[in-house]
Write an enzyme that holds these catalytic residues in place. Structure first.
Site, PDB file in Angstrom:
ATOM      1  N   ASP A 161       3.466  17.469  11.046  1.00  0.00           N
ATOM      2  CA  ASP A 161       2.368  16.500  10.953  1.00  0.00           C
ATOM      3  C   ASP A 161       1.341  16.692  12.061  1.00  0.00           C
ATOM      4  OD1 ASP A 161       3.836  15.562  13.113  1.00  0.00           O
ATOM      5  OD2 ASP A 161       4.042  13.519  12.364  1.00  0.00           O
TER       6      ASP A 161
ATOM      7  N   LYS B 199       0.702  26.509  14.105  1.00  0.00           N
ATOM      8  CA  LYS B 199       1.273  26.066  12.828  1.00  0.00           C
ATOM      9  C   LYS B 199       0.181  25.915  11.767  1.00  0.00           C
ATOM     10  CE  LYS B 199       5.004  25.145  12.029  1.00  0.00           C
ATOM     11  NZ  LYS B 199       6.119  25.987  11.502  1.00  0.00           N
TER      12      LYS B 199
END
Length: 348
Positions: free
Chosen positions: A131, A160
């Site tokens: 997230d 990421k």
């Protein structure tokens, strides 16, 4: 999904990866599980040892940044599905040696994608992200949805996000059958104590004060590891190719409240005044996002929802560390318990 598939789980000796490998091996005997890991400092084979005698499981030591070896494994093991969890994941470490994060998180993902393209037989490539790629979310803003703009704010989350861009590009350019997941903070038994929950639990068990970054108001949503594994299994079975799925929890707590809660749950203090004595306020972490928040309605529409309450999950986690703290990892974990660990990673 048809039976008798072979699944390559990268990062399978790590925290989430090991729990996923155990779940798939024991509950889905029609899957052949190839546990792939280079055995970094936070890895351990102890959780996987009971699986070594099972006919549908094998462990392979290897580095996802090695193109020749990855390609060999795909062909030799006749891999049908990749569940890609291997990554450098601790934000503090990314401030100390961001190049290793680029190598492992971006290059490693690229190697897997290119090997999959050349192999030509991968049916699903599930890329496990975070997230944190969305960046900080103010309480006045809506929770991040899968189509929200990515605004990473530290080297870890930037790598990421970059890896996700590669994954999506391979889907568009080469029709690689990818699925992306983005999860809240995950906790539970066997997590290396550089992350805040195991760090605090282990520090208390060693009689150390808990380091609180800044004023402790930064908050996170937490998801117990078995709920995360169930989410990944749901996505494996029911997720749609080309889609992204948030894996989120409704439970949110600030670092300060978390510290005080763990002090009580570990039996260190029974009241607020006594708990305060176990807190040590330190300089805030660089680029410390105030909070993350994601909307998981898309995944919930597939039938998944968290089943383990935070209270129950924390008690299970504390019990595990009481029995395993001093024997689980081969190296001394004391360096992970300091306020600002900046690990010198291999080849740095």
């Amino acid at each position: 999904m048809a039976s008798h598939k072979t699944i390559l789980v990268t990062g399978a000796a790590g925290f989430i990866g090991s729990h996923l490998a155990i779940h798939l091996t024991t509950h889905f005997p029609h899957y052949n599980i190839i546990a792939f890991d280079k055995m970094d400092y936070c890895s351990s084979l102890r959780l996987l040892e009971p699986l070594l005698e099972r006919p549908n499981f094998c462990f392979v030591k290897g580095d996802i940044t090695s193109p020749d070896f990855v390609s060999y494994i795909l062909v030799d093991k006749k891999v049908d599905i990749i569940m890609h969890l291997a990554a450098q994941s601790h934000v503090d470490n990314s401030f100390g040696d961001s190049f290793e994060f680029t190598k492992n998180n971006i290059m490693g993902t690229h190697v897997l994608l290119e090997a999959s393209r050349k192999y030509g037989k991968i049916e699903r490539f599930i890329h496990v992200s975070t997230d944190e790629v969305y960046g900080a979310i103010d309480r006045s803003e809506p929770d991040s949805r899968e189509n929200s703009i990515l605004e990473p704010s530290n080297p870890y989350s930037a790598t990421k996000a970059a890896a996700e861009c590669l994954v999506k590009a391979y889907f568009k350019s080469f029709h690689t059958p990818v699925i992306v997941t983005r999860s809240n903070n995950v906790y539970g038994p066997s997590q290396y104590p550089e992350k805040v929950i195991p760090k605090f639990i282990c520090a208390l068990m060693k009689g150390r004060k808990l380091p609180i970054h800044g004023n402790g108001s930064n908050s996170r949503h937490y998801l117990y590891v078995t709920d995360t594994v169930q989410a990944l299994t749901t996505i494996l079975e029911l997720g749609q190719i080309g889609e992204t799925y948030n894996i989120g929890s409704e439970f949110e707590i600030s670092n300060l409240r978390l510290a005080k809660y763990l002090i009580r749950q570990c039996g260190i203090a029974s009241d607020e005044a006594e708990a305060e004595k176990w807190l040590e306020f330190v300089e805030d972490r660089a680029f410390n996002d105030m909070r993350y928040a994601i909307d998981s309605a898309k995944l919930k529409s597939l039938g998944w929802s968290p089943q383990v309450t935070f209270e129950d999950g924390i008690q299970r986690t504390i019990d595990w560390y009481r029995h395993n703290l001093d024997t689980w990892w081969d190296e001394d974990i004391s360096a992970a318990l300091v306020a600002h660990p900046l690990r010198k990673l291999p080849n740095a």
